[in-house]
Design an enzyme around this catalytic site. Structure first.
Site, PDB file in Angstrom:
ATOM      1  N   GLU A 135       0.858  -1.197   0.000  1.00 16.14           N
ATOM      2  CA  GLU A 135       0.000   0.000   0.000  1.00 16.14           C
ATOM      3  C   GLU A 135       0.878   1.224   0.000  1.00 16.14           C
ATOM      4  OE1 GLU A 135      -2.496  -0.020   3.441  1.00 16.14           O
ATOM      5  OE2 GLU A 135      -3.927  -1.419   2.573  1.00 16.14           O
ATOM      6  N   HIS A 252      -9.565   9.607   3.802  1.00 13.93           N
ATOM      7  CA  HIS A 252      -9.212   8.582   2.816  1.00 13.93           C
ATOM      8  C   HIS A 252      -9.465   9.164   1.429  1.00 13.93           C
ATOM      9  CE1 HIS A 252      -8.907   4.872   0.621  1.00 13.93           C
ATOM     10  NE2 HIS A 252      -8.429   4.301   1.711  1.00 13.93           N
ATOM     11  N   ARG A 298      -1.553   9.212   2.045  1.00 12.26           N
ATOM     12  CA  ARG A 298      -2.983   9.519   1.880  1.00 12.26           C
ATOM     13  C   ARG A 298      -3.291  11.011   1.881  1.00 12.26           C
ATOM     14  NH1 ARG A 298      -5.794   4.880   5.658  1.00 12.26           N
ATOM     15  NH2 ARG A 298      -5.378   3.237   4.163  1.00 12.26           N
ATOM     16  N   HIS A 359     -11.851   9.392   7.590  1.00 14.34           N
ATOM     17  CA  HIS A 359     -11.632   7.953   7.666  1.00 14.34           C
ATOM     18  C   HIS A 359     -11.135   7.482   9.037  1.00 14.34           C
ATOM     19  CE1 HIS A 359     -10.812   4.003   6.173  1.00 14.34           C
ATOM     20  NE2 HIS A 359      -9.498   4.102   6.302  1.00 14.34           N
ATOM     21  N   ARG A 394      -1.313   8.526   9.628  1.00 17.23           N
ATOM     22  CA  ARG A 394      -1.291   7.072   9.838  1.00 17.23           C
ATOM     23  C   ARG A 394      -0.899   6.339   8.558  1.00 17.23           C
ATOM     24  NH1 ARG A 394      -5.346   2.632   9.306  1.00 17.23           N
ATOM     25  NH2 ARG A 394      -6.454   4.081   7.979  1.00 17.23           N
TER      26      ARG A 394
HETATM   27  C1  LIG Z   1     -14.228   1.311   5.773  1.00 17.23           C
HETATM   28  C2  LIG Z   1     -12.970   1.192   6.607  1.00 17.23           C
HETATM   29  C3  LIG Z   1     -11.870   0.484   6.128  1.00 17.23           C
HETATM   30  C4  LIG Z   1     -10.706   0.358   6.905  1.00 17.23           C
HETATM   31  N1  LIG Z   1      -9.667  -0.400   6.432  1.00 17.23           N
HETATM   32  C5  LIG Z   1      -8.603  -0.613   7.238  1.00 17.23           C
HETATM   33  C6  LIG Z   1      -7.571  -1.500   6.843  1.00 17.23           C
HETATM   34  O1  LIG Z   1      -7.624  -2.100   5.775  1.00 17.23           O
HETATM   35  N2  LIG Z   1      -6.513  -1.686   7.693  1.00 17.23           N
HETATM   36  C7  LIG Z   1      -6.422  -1.046   8.902  1.00 17.23           C
HETATM   37  O2  LIG Z   1      -5.451  -1.257   9.633  1.00 17.23           O
HETATM   38  N3  LIG Z   1      -7.400  -0.206   9.288  1.00 17.23           N
HETATM   39  C8  LIG Z   1      -8.487   0.017   8.516  1.00 17.23           C
HETATM   40  N4  LIG Z   1      -9.472   0.847   8.937  1.00 17.23           N
HETATM   41  C9  LIG Z   1      -9.373   1.446  10.273  1.00 17.23           C
HETATM   42  C10 LIG Z   1      -9.657   0.370  11.314  1.00 17.23           C
HETATM   43  O3  LIG Z   1     -10.726  -0.423  10.869  1.00 17.23           O
HETATM   44  C11 LIG Z   1     -10.043   0.985  12.656  1.00 17.23           C
HETATM   45  O4  LIG Z   1      -9.143   1.978  13.021  1.00 17.23           O
HETATM   46  C12 LIG Z   1     -10.028  -0.087  13.740  1.00 17.23           C
HETATM   47  O5  LIG Z   1     -10.768  -1.193  13.332  1.00 17.23           O
HETATM   48  C13 LIG Z   1     -10.589   0.478  15.032  1.00 17.23           C
HETATM   49  O6  LIG Z   1     -10.797  -0.587  15.920  1.00 17.23           O
HETATM   50  P1  LIG Z   1     -11.360  -0.303  17.368  1.00 17.23           P
HETATM   51  O7  LIG Z   1     -11.494  -1.625  18.016  1.00 17.23           O
HETATM   52  O8  LIG Z   1     -10.559   0.726  18.026  1.00 17.23           O
HETATM   53  O9  LIG Z   1     -12.808   0.368  17.120  1.00 17.23           O
HETATM   54  P2  LIG Z   1     -14.064  -0.163  16.330  1.00 17.23           P
HETATM   55  O10 LIG Z   1     -13.759  -1.354  15.520  1.00 17.23           O
HETATM   56  O11 LIG Z   1     -14.665   0.988  15.621  1.00 17.23           O
HETATM   57  O12 LIG Z   1     -15.062  -0.614  17.500  1.00 17.23           O
HETATM   58  C14 LIG Z   1     -15.667   0.349  18.327  1.00 17.23           C
HETATM   59  C15 LIG Z   1     -16.615  -0.352  19.273  1.00 17.23           C
HETATM   60  O13 LIG Z   1     -17.027   0.564  20.292  1.00 17.23           O
HETATM   61  C16 LIG Z   1     -18.412   0.466  20.493  1.00 17.23           C
HETATM   62  N5  LIG Z   1     -18.917   1.736  21.043  1.00 17.23           N
HETATM   63  C17 LIG Z   1     -18.731   2.988  20.572  1.00 17.23           C
HETATM   64  N6  LIG Z   1     -19.352   3.884  21.371  1.00 17.23           N
HETATM   65  C18 LIG Z   1     -19.946   3.168  22.356  1.00 17.23           C
HETATM   66  C19 LIG Z   1     -20.751   3.513  23.476  1.00 17.23           C
HETATM   67  N7  LIG Z   1     -21.109   4.783  23.758  1.00 17.23           N
HETATM   68  N8  LIG Z   1     -21.190   2.520  24.279  1.00 17.23           N
HETATM   69  C20 LIG Z   1     -20.874   1.224  24.025  1.00 17.23           C
HETATM   70  N9  LIG Z   1     -20.116   0.846  22.977  1.00 17.23           N
HETATM   71  C21 LIG Z   1     -19.661   1.806  22.165  1.00 17.23           C
HETATM   72  C22 LIG Z   1     -18.967   0.113  19.128  1.00 17.23           C
HETATM   73  O14 LIG Z   1     -20.255  -0.461  19.275  1.00 17.23           O
HETATM   74  C23 LIG Z   1     -17.897  -0.866  18.644  1.00 17.23           C
HETATM   75  O15 LIG Z   1     -18.155  -2.141  19.173  1.00 17.23           O
HETATM   76  C24 LIG Z   1     -10.641   0.981   8.176  1.00 17.23           C
HETATM   77  C25 LIG Z   1     -11.739   1.698   8.649  1.00 17.23           C
HETATM   78  C26 LIG Z   1     -12.901   1.803   7.886  1.00 17.23           C
HETATM   79  C27 LIG Z   1     -14.070   2.570   8.437  1.00 17.23           C
END
Ligand SMILES: Cc1cc2nc3c(=O)[nH]c(=O)nc-3n(C[C@H](O)[C@H](O)[C@H](O)COP(=O)(O)OP(=O)(O)OC[C@H]3O[C@@H](n4cnc5c(N)ncnc54)[C@H](O)[C@@H]3O)c2cc1C
Length: 545
Positions: A135, A252, A298, A359, A394
């Protein structure tokens, strides 16, 4: 420091002595990769340990689930090395990453990939070897992927399946966290939870972990699902935790642009496999802007697209894959193929209309290398946190990795603390009352839409002092009609959180009078190491009402 006139310590009134109570060793708020990784680690502490994992909607509705491109880690010691991954991450971070954190994450990455493989994640393979792609910003092919462009779905499903069979983890889906509960000395004692069926519940926890993800939905154009409203950052702010680097929001470059449809991400790996960007006249423009053309970082690609759109008076540009082999594209990008097909676009034969969207939230709750926040007994990991891995920008595919590494480390640290009996104080009685407000009630959806629109226009890819200051003023005005109210369900609480956080983002962006990484100021277009090398840290213990 930003003082919010209407910011109170808690969003709702309560008296813990009259509410249902849950007791747990570790409360994890969020079920993406970061939250699941912490929960699975803490569950290893012993047969009696109890982990409670709360998610706002269904367990699999998270940014993690939608991650497409993949996860970065050094798994090919011949063509790649930790030194190269470290150097790429640092170069993208534009001088703000913490080198020790980068080294730690890159170094521990392969072990966290090994966990995923052991749990059954079906990473794509070329024969016996893991299939790797490249990438933008990466100097080697080091991105692992699963089911082509459904990497997040495969990882999330695998980890969720592990959590579901682990009897020490209690999953509480559709359970909204309203606020952290804090004691007299600021230590976090658990959280106030809410479900539609049962209303408010108090969850007392020896340790609490915020893993609630980012805030991409602050912007009208966003790749994030509706859950990503930045609740965790606003919740932490009200509790007095330090937040850091909120001005750094990654946009993004390529989301599918079909008027009226929601913005679907077209992964960076599409450009990694040879995709080209064309303007409305069919001109390939990226070589004019950067030597790496479509594989430039990006922020560079996003800005170039915005400028080319302005130059050609167009709402979007196009991704062109027509020179690549159709069979390869269909096999490599089945998800993107399906999304595009819904709009009669064949990714191998048609131009794909794209434009940038918000993003990834780089800033967040400030943590150390073990995910510890500035508040006792509160940890944070994943996108809600600011670990200083990404600095000002990032590197693609480093965030899933960050969530896994910090989730694991926070989990280990909590296991150690549980073992020595920490976090066992007797919960006090906590009470809070919200004064009634007679001021006009604004429509929640109207304010949310207007907020997202102004954030996109004024706190987006290009910023300047006048528009940032005006945005703050406008948000303050909305706050005066929204933060004074007591809402009874997540729509209102989310809006209160979004207004709180958006104002902090606008203020942080105005304060940083330079351009660096994802933060571009048209009035300060140069990087200014003399004045802005350091992070801005905000603490609002004074927010207590
Ligand atoms: C479309 C897309 C594509 C991506 N592609 C990539 C990729 O290819 N590679 C990469 O490294 N990163 C990628 N990213 C970024 C990456 O997906 C995220 O940064 C990462 O998954 C975040 O993980 P997390 O566990 O911190 O949060 P999340 O996976 O967003 O989980 C957040 C959790 O918190 C919960 N939550 C939020 N607020 C509350 C509340 N008030 N009460 C209770 N629960 C709550 C939600 O319900 C959820 O369960 C992408 C992001 C997107 C949107």
């Amino acid at each position: 420091m930003v003082r919010h006139r209407n910011l109170r310590r808690y969003l709702v009134g309560f008296d813990t002595s009259t509410l249902p109570q849950i007791f747990t060793d570790c409360l994890v708020i969020g079920g993406g990769v970061a939250g699941l990784r912490v929960a699975l680690e803490v569950a290893e502490a012993g047969p009696d340990v109890r982990v409670t994992l709360a998610t706002k909607t269904e367990l699999l509705e998270s940014n993690s689930y939608y991650a497409q491109g993949g996860i970065a880690a050094v798994t090919d010691p011949v063509e790649d090395s930790p030194e190269k991954h470290r150097a790429d991450t640092l170069a993208t971070a534009c001088g703000l990453a913490d080198e020790a954190i980068v080294e730690m994450v890159v170094g521990e990455g392969p072990d966290r990939i090994r966990d995923l493989i052991d749990w059954g994640t079906p990473f794509d393979r070329d024969g016996d070897a893991l299939s790797l792609t490249r990438e933008g910003g990466h100097s080697a092919r080091r991105i692992l992927h699963a089911s082509g462009d459904s990497t997040g779905r495969e990882i999330s499903q695998t980890m969720a399946a592990q959590a579901r069979v682990q009897s020490r983890i209690v999953l509480r889906e559709r359970t909204y966290t309203i606020d952290l509960l804090t004691g007299d000395t600021g230590e976090v004692l658990g959280a106030l939870l809410w479900t539609a069926a049962t209303g408010l519940t108090v969850c007392w926890a020896r340790f609490t972990v915020l893993a609630s993800g980012g805030a991409g939905r602050l912007y009208r154009e966003s790749t994030n699902p509706e859950t990503a409203t930045g609740d965790g950052m606003a919740i932490a702010y009200r509790a007095g935790a330090e937040l850091e680097d909120l001005e750094f929001v990654q946009f993004h470059p390529t989301t599918l642009y079909i008027a009226g449809a929601s913005r679907a991400l077209i992964s960076e790996t599409v450009r990694g496999e040879g995709g080209r960007l064309l303007d409305r006249n069919g001109t390939r423009f990226m070589p004019e802007y950067h030597a790496d053309a479509e594989l430039a970082p990006r922020d560079v690609v996003s800005r170039a697209i915005v400028r080319q759109m302005a130059k050609t008076d167009s709402t979007n540009v196009y991704l062109d894959l027509r020179h690549l082999k159709a069979e390869h594209l269909y096999a490599r990008f089945p998800f993107i193929r399906t999304i595009c097909r819904d709009f009669d676009i064949d990714i191998a034969r048609d131009l794909i209309p794209v434009r940038p969207a918000a993003h990834y939230t780089i800033g967040g709750v400030r943590v150390d290398g073990d995910g510890r926040t500035s508040l006792p007994r509160l940890y944070a990991c994943g996108e809600v946190s600011c670990t200083r891995l990404h600095g000002a920008n990032r590197l693609g595919s480093n965030s899933l990795l960050e969530g896994l590494v910090f989730g694991y480390r926070a989990g280990r640290r909590i296991v150690e603390q549980l073992a020595v009996g920490n976090g066992t104080s007797r919960p006090p009685r906590l009470q809070f009352t919200v004064a009634h407000s007679d001021r006009t009630v604004l429509d929640v959806d109207d304010v949310q839409n207007s907020l997202r629109a102004i954030m996109w226009r004024n706190v987006g890819i290009e910023r300047d002092a006048r528009h940032l200051a005006e945005t703050e003023e406008i948000i303050e005005f909305w706050q005066s009609y929204v933060l004074d109210k007591e809402f009874a369900d997540p729509r209102g609480w989310q809006l209160q959180n979004m207004l709180t956080l958006a104002r902090l983002v606008a203020r942080s962006a105005n304060q940083r009078q330079e351009s660096r990484g994802t933060h571009f100021r048209t009035d300060f277009p140069e990087r200014d190491d003399a004045h802005w090398q350091h992070h801005i840290v905000r603490s609002v213990a004074s927010a207590s009402a």
